[in-house]
Design a protein around this motif. Sequence first.
Motif, short mmCIF file in Angstrom:
data_model
loop_
_atom_site.label_atom_id
_atom_site.label_comp_id
_atom_site.label_asym_id
_atom_site.label_seq_id
_atom_site.Cartn_x
_atom_site.Cartn_y
_atom_site.Cartn_z
N GLY A 179 10.37 36.39 -16.08
CA GLY A 179 9.73 37.24 -15.06
C GLY A 179 10.38 38.61 -15.00
O GLY A 179 9.70 39.63 -14.84
N ALA A 355 6.37 36.26 -3.51
CA ALA A 355 5.88 37.05 -4.64
C ALA A 355 4.41 37.41 -4.51
O ALA A 355 3.98 38.47 -4.99
CB ALA A 355 6.11 36.26 -5.94
N VAL A 356 3.62 36.59 -3.83
CA VAL A 356 2.15 36.76 -3.84
C VAL A 356 1.60 37.33 -2.53
O VAL A 356 0.75 38.23 -2.54
CB VAL A 356 1.47 35.40 -4.16
N TRP A 366 3.38 45.04 -6.24
CA TRP A 366 3.52 43.72 -6.87
C TRP A 366 4.90 43.53 -7.51
O TRP A 366 5.55 42.50 -7.31
CB TRP A 366 2.44 43.53 -7.95
N SER A 367 5.34 44.51 -8.31
CA SER A 367 6.59 44.33 -9.06
C SER A 367 7.79 44.09 -8.13
O SER A 367 8.66 43.27 -8.42
CB SER A 367 6.85 45.53 -9.96
N TRP A 369 7.84 42.76 -5.07
CA TRP A 369 7.83 41.44 -4.41
C TRP A 369 7.90 40.29 -5.42
O TRP A 369 8.45 39.23 -5.09
CB TRP A 369 6.58 41.32 -3.51
N ILE A 370 7.38 40.50 -6.62
CA ILE A 370 7.60 39.48 -7.67
C ILE A 370 9.08 39.38 -7.97
O ILE A 370 9.64 38.29 -8.14
CB ILE A 370 6.80 39.84 -8.95
N TYR A 371 9.73 40.54 -8.02
CA TYR A 371 11.18 40.58 -8.27
C TYR A 371 11.93 39.78 -7.19
O TYR A 371 12.83 38.99 -7.49
CB TYR A 371 11.66 42.03 -8.29
N GLY A 373 10.72 37.42 -5.31
CA GLY A 373 10.40 35.99 -5.49
C GLY A 373 11.23 35.37 -6.60
O GLY A 373 11.71 34.24 -6.48
#
Length: 756
Positions: A179, A355-356, A366-367, A369-371, A373
């Motif tokens: 990820g 993340a979502v 997105w990047s 909050w994905i990070y 997560g």
Amino acid sequence: MATTTTKASSITTTASTKAATSMTEPEILQVDGITCMDCARTFEKHVQALPGVEKAGLNAVTGRLTIEGRVDLEAIQKLGAHENYRIYKHRRASTAHASTEGASIEKSRDWRKIRLILSGFFLTLGFVTEWTAGPEGLAIGAFLTALVFGGWGNFMKASRSLPKLQFNMSVLMTIAVLGAVAIGQWEEGATVAFLFALSEMLEGWTMDRSRRSIRQLMDLSPKVATVRRGCSQKVDIEIPVEEIRLGDIMMIAPGQKIAMDGRIIKGQSALQEAAITGESVPVEKGPGDEVFAGTLNSHGALEVKVTRRVQDSTIAKIIHLVEEAQTKRAPAQAFVERFAAVYTPIVMALALLIAVVPPLFWGLEWSAWIYRGLALLVVACPCALVVSTPVAIVSAISKGANHGLLIKGGLYLEEVGALKAIAFDKTGTLTGGEPVVTDTIAFGSLQEKELLQLAASVESPSEHPLAKAIIRAAHNKGLSLEEVNDFKALPGQGAVGTVRGRTIYIGNRKLFAEKGLLKERANLSSDRAIHHNVVIEEIVEKLQAEGKTAMLVGDEKTILGIVAVADEVRSSSAATLQRLKALGIKKIYMFTGDNPATAKAIAAQSGVEHYQAELLPHEKVEALEKVMAQHGKVAMVGDGINDAPALARSTVAIAMGGAGTDTALETADIVLMKDDLTKLPYAIALSRKAMTIIRQNITFSIAIKVIAVLAVFPGWLTLWLAILADMGATILVTLNSLRLLGYGPDSFEKTETSHS
């Protein structure tokens, strides 16, 4: 009484059940290459799920895999190959096993070490390239190479677990690394892979420290021995211990270790038995005495007849029981595993939501909050929590075994520290279990030495324990025994014989009461605490009130004197009971089948507050149940042979003197390998120290997770901080647990002294 049935039957029918269960004896396999407790637990679950396997238990420290049911070795080896494990049938003659295990682990670790070094090199190259404003392609290439080398083993494990939807530590780490790469965080992906590989190496090292105590036990016994064979030539040959037969004669030179259990048939020496009993002072032994494998012969040459095969020796049984003990989970460990099983999927779901949800519903980036997560996913691994308990338990059990204290599982390690009361058997526990002469009272002109010589001469043909005590006392004083004629045992009363043409009787008050001599007054031949001109019966009553057996010596017309015999209180009993009280044991009881006068005297001498006398075995159980109803957790301390029902009913059954005693080794929950009561306070202190460390580990592990989860939302938690927090916590709790390997009786005594 029904409550004692299950445990009592296991104690009283050990020999018979062995034969009955031999047909369904579990298969034991050896698993080499274990460096990760969580991976070992996952492997154990996979084995448990194989067709035909009823139960599987893996000791991650020793690598012993015990399987009940059908064993498909090939299928198990395929599962093990996923973790780089080498699996084969267990061999109990531990040398070869220890050496192959070490070689296998070292070979596996060599590859890991090489990958770790390469990962570190390319990670450094990547950072240096970035800091010096070098080519971006070179930096990314270096980070990717570091990521591959550092995460290779992890990626392989994840590729096998993910298709089965098993979201273990390897899967979580792999998702986090990939990820990070997907969102362009090359540096952090490579750092996570490197730190994870480093943590695996460190975890393997700390597990090796736990293994070392078992290896030390394995290495105690020599692998070869010099044996004398041949009736006429008497040839001395050196052969492996596995080839030695029962009845062989071992030749033990000064300074050599004894390779097998046996009995001395020739020679005298002092033996260092610390490996078996934990006693540092050498023990003098001669013909007829039992010796143990792994003990050191200090000076004299010995000839020893082998009485047990190598796999049946006392040291082999200790190793086996210690290994078994490490597989028995304590309640604290069971709680941790249940907690981790619920906690991990919850945090994984939370990581997905983090993340979502914010980008999807609030239009956030997105990047970012994905990070976050991914960071939470990394920190979600319950590694530190999973290892917080087993390493501490293994360390404590191993340390206890090194000091003559055999604890048969984490359950009993935890229970003994929570005891509120302890009940002791009298004979052989608080007392030495062997009668000795305590008083020699001569009347008239007869001297005490003459009285003892006369009594011992009459008793010389007898096999009675009290007679042996008198004979032993005479020998200790250097007295030679006279020839006795017309010896006759008088059942229930004593004995009679002719010495120097004179008929001499020795026996109890009943024997001399029938002769009408008991009411005579004593004219003592020496100045004693008992005054002159006292009725002999009163002297007898006073001795009996002190817990002694009074044996009168006389002829047909007069009583010549009294020899008093008693099972003396151990010199360590009073001090041990005092230390137990200082440790917070609220009540100490003594249960005995002896008479009330003896029980009262022994209780007073040893410091027991509450005692009950003239108890039959079933009455001891009833007495114990009343104590348990009052105090909850209660231990019973006995000799491991008698009092089986009471030992079975207790919270923790503690046996005295396990060295050479199969019954004690097999039946008790805790065994004091030497008849040394001082090890009992140490057992309680070791338990409490272990539980303190376990609580510290659990608290620290959970606290780190909570802090990390809270740090996710403001974006403070980076990937490399997450892996550092997770793996750093794992290493710290493991190192904290390993402190128990240094907690011996000396440490306990120093702590106790400082508190006092």
